[in-house]
Every structure is written in structure tokens, then in C-alpha cells.
Scaffold this active site. Structure first.
Site, short mmCIF file in Angstrom:
data_model
loop_
_atom_site.label_atom_id
_atom_site.label_comp_id
_atom_site.label_asym_id
_atom_site.label_seq_id
_atom_site.Cartn_x
_atom_site.Cartn_y
_atom_site.Cartn_z
N ASP A 1 -6.89 -4.50 -4.87
CA ASP A 1 -6.58 -3.11 -4.49
C ASP A 1 -5.21 -2.65 -5.01
OD1 ASP A 1 -7.94 -4.87 -2.75
OD2 ASP A 1 -7.93 -3.45 -1.10
N ASP B 1 0.79 -1.23 0.00
CA ASP B 1 0.00 0.00 0.00
C ASP B 1 0.83 1.28 0.00
OD1 ASP B 1 -2.52 -1.05 -0.34
OD2 ASP B 1 -2.86 -1.36 1.80
#
Ligand code: GLY
Length: 385
Positions: free
Chosen positions: A167, A104
Site C-alpha cells: 500500500d 499512511d
């Protein structure tokens, strides 16, 4: 009540966003908010234990900075730049901690350091962005041609070495940027190999997407998929669909590979057909009728992706995507926005995951993407992905 078709609400909503950002940015300038507690922004920058990934290493810690850069881009007011840089500098602690960072880094550093570099040329920001890109590239598994998502999950017996998640399509633009910036194709090659793997192994025949796919980390063979933050394996977590839709579009924007645009459109068509008549997006398109939890973040992210698809289309096709985006955003505007001083966030009904304890509360990236989407409708957004 205003009619969606009139579109007057868009300029009205942007004015309300700007009014809210003016006071809330000052009030929360030293924080990195994720949600609100009793209406007041919390502060994820206060917890710096690297083992606690809800603290400074929290994956959402770039969005407040991203909101500030959108406001800076829109208004030219230097105070937004100053507030954005407070987050950016606080995130240096994550490089020190090291163990709290995972895939991330794209979500964290694109809306902060890379946005700063793109808008101001700040050389320290460039260094931060490249450092993060190298960490992301280092997570590439050549046998399976995927980027490993998370580190080992504390307290869990799951072996996550072979896990890739939808994601990550939002993290790989950091690699596209690093290749453009350094004129070194390695980063882009990794990003495209990962996107190709996702195209092959995550997209179902009906255009819906899986959240988590597990590969054998030694041979690269696909083992299974998991429901992840959605209802169950085989279900359709709406934010995951939105990450897929907008994520493939971004890969298309950065590479021009037509298959990425086709894939974004396939997911978009599935998404548009699955949205209920009232345009309030559930947490999972295949969740039980009750409890009927919703997730405003999925609606806002999907709206951004639909507008971006429209930007790639000719006149004949674009209106269908724009209309779907406006419908999602209008439903949020009419039903779930709080522009008052009672709550520091705008969107009030966001959900992290179907099986979490809490549902339908403010989440910072809901606000970020809602703002990005509204600005996109007026061609006033800053493309920071
Ligand atoms: N990227 C994690 C999430 O969407 O919740």
C-alpha cells in the site's frame, strides 16, 4: 438494461455522482466519514485519542477531502473547497498527536493539504504537505532501503520495525511532490529506493504481489512475507494487487523510470486475467469458493490504474486497458451502486480485509476511487497523487 459497450452509462453515472455529492456534501460537511451506520455517514473526526488509530488518525481520513477536491475541480463551486478545508484543518490534530501517524500520511495529506495547495496555492497547505513528507521520509530504513509501514500495533506482539507493505506505493507520491516542490532530490531518492525494493521483493513471477514483507531492520535482509489483509501468505489480496498496479504507474509518472511502467503492466495483466467473468472482484483472488466475499474498492482502484496505464500507451495498446477498466466500473455501476438518499455512500460492497468480522459494506475510499475513475474516463479528473 444498458450495454457496457455503449458507454452511455459513463456520462449517466457522472451525473448521478454529482447529484449525490451535491446533497451528501452538505449533509456531511462537518464530518470525516469512513463508512455508513444505518445509511448515515459516520464521523472519524470525533475521536481524537492518539492511541486510537480508528479516530482522527485513521488512514482513510483524506478521502472525503479528496472527493470534495474532485468535485471542486469538476464544478468550480467554492462550497466544495470550503468543505474540503474542514477536513484538512481537522487533520492538524494528527500532527499534535504525533504517535498516531505512520506511513499512511500520503493517503491522508495528498488528497487534502497537497490537493489544496496544488489547486489554490494555499501556503498553509504547502506547509502541512511538507511536514507530512518529512515524517514519511523519516520512516526510511537505509539498511533495507524500505519505508517502515506501521508503528507497533497496540495489543499485538508483532515486531513491525521491519515491515513494509504494498500500500505504501500510494504514500510515496507525497515524497515525489516534496522533491518537486522544494527542488531537493532527497525525498524522491527515498521514494525510488523504496519502489525498487518493492519491485525486487514483492512481485511474484506470475505478476501477483505480496501484501506485507518483513525485513531484518538491522541488516535489511528479507525474512518472510505475510498474507496481511488477504486470505493467507501466498494468496492474492485484490486491493493489494490494485495498490501495486496503480502505485507503480504513479512512480512511473513521477520519475519516468521504465521499469516502473513494466511492473505496473505485469501486475495489470495478472489482475485482468484473474477477474471473474462477471467482473465482481473478490477480496482475494485465491480465497476459497465460499464465502465468496467481494471488494468494490479493489475494482475501483484497479480501474483507475488501468486507465492511467492506457494514458501511457499508444493507440494500438490502450484500448485493452480501457476496456478492462470500463468492465470493472460498469459491474460496480450496475450491481453495487446506491445513488438514492437511503445511504450516504455510493458503493455498497467494500471489504477492509478477508478475515475481518464485517464484509461488503460502504467504505469511503471505494467512493473516492469510483469517482476518480469515472472522471478519468472523461478526462475530467484532477490527478492528486
Ligand atoms: N491501506 C490499507 C488498506 O488498503 O486497507
Amino acid at each position: 438494461m444498458m450495454k457496457e459497450q455503449e458507454s452511455l452509462w459513463i456520462s449517466q453515472a457522472i451525473i448521478q455522482v454529482m447529484e449525490k455529492m451535491e446533497w451528501v456534501s452538505e449533509k456531511s460537511k462537518n464530518k470525516i466519514p469512513y463508512t455508513t451506520i444505518n445509511g448515515v455517514h459516520d464521523d472519524r473526526s470525533q475521536r481524537d485519542d492518539y492511541a486510537d488509530d480508528d479516530g482522527i488518525n485513521w488512514w482513510c481520513n483524506g478521502f472525503w477531502g479528496g472527493m470534495m477536491w474532485q468535485m471542486y475541480h469538476k464544478t468550480g463551486e467554492g462550497r466544495y473547497m470550503e468543505i474540503a478545508r474542514i477536513s484538512e484543518e481537522k487533520l492538524d490534530q494528527c500532527f499534535e498527536d504525533y504517535y498516531g501517524l505512520h506511513h499512511d500520511v500520503g493517503f491522508m495529506y495528498l488528497p487534502t493539504a497537497v490537493a489544496d495547495y496544488r489547486l489554490t496555492g494555499n501556503p498553509d497547505s504547502r506547509k502541512r504537505g511538507l511536514h507530512a513528507a518529512n515524517l514519511l521520509a523519516g520512516r526510511f530504513n537505509p539498511a533495507g532501503r524500505f519505508i517502515r509501514a506501521w508503528n507497533d500495533i497496540p495489543g499485538s506482539r508483532d515486531d513491525t520495525r521491519g515491515w513494509a507493505i504494498i500500500d505504501c506505493l500510494f504514500n510515496i507520491p507525497l515524497l515525489y511532490w516534496a522533491s518537486e516542490e522544494t527542488d531537493d532530490p532527497r525525498f524522491k531518492q527515498i521514494a525510488m529506493l523504496h519502489a525498487d525494493t518493492v519491485m525486487r521483493h514483492f512481485i511474484r513471477p506470475d505478476g501477483s504481489v505480496c501484501h506485507i514483507v518483513e525485513f531484518d531492520p538491522f541488516t535489511g535482509e528479507r525474512i518472510r512475507d505475510y498474507g496481511g489483509q488477504g486470505y493467507e501468505a501466498g494468496s492474492s489480496w485484490t486491493r493489494g494487487q490494485a495498490w501495486g498496479l496503480y502505485g507503480f504507474l504513479m512512480s512511473y509518472r513521477h520519475t519516468g523510470k521504465p521499469e516502473y511502467l513494466d511492473t505496473a503492466k505485469r501486475i495489470a495483466h495478472y489482475f485482468m486475467a484473474a477477474v471473474p467473468d462477471d467482473a465482481i472482484v473478490p477480496v482475494d483472488f485465491r480465497q476459497p469458493e465460499k464465502p465468496a466475499w467481494c471488494d468494490d474498492t479493489a475494482a475501483a482502484i484497479a480501474a483507475c490504474g488501468l486507465i492511467e496505464i492506457a494514458r501511457q500507451m499508444g493507440e494500438a495498446e490502450k484500448e485493452m486497458y480501457l476496456k478492462a477498466a470500463r468492465k470493472l466500473l460498469f459491474a460496480l455501476y450496475e450491481n453495487h451502486c446506491d445513488f438514492s438518499r437511503k445511504n450516504d455512500c455510493i458503493l455498497q460492497k467494500c471489504t477492509g480485509a478477508y478475515h475481518n468480522e464485517n464484509h461488503e459494506f460502504p467504505i469511503i475510499y471505494g467512493d473516492y476511487f469510483f469517482i476518480e475513475a469515472l472522471l478519468k474516463l472523461e478526462d475530467q479528473d484532477f490527478f492528486l497523487w
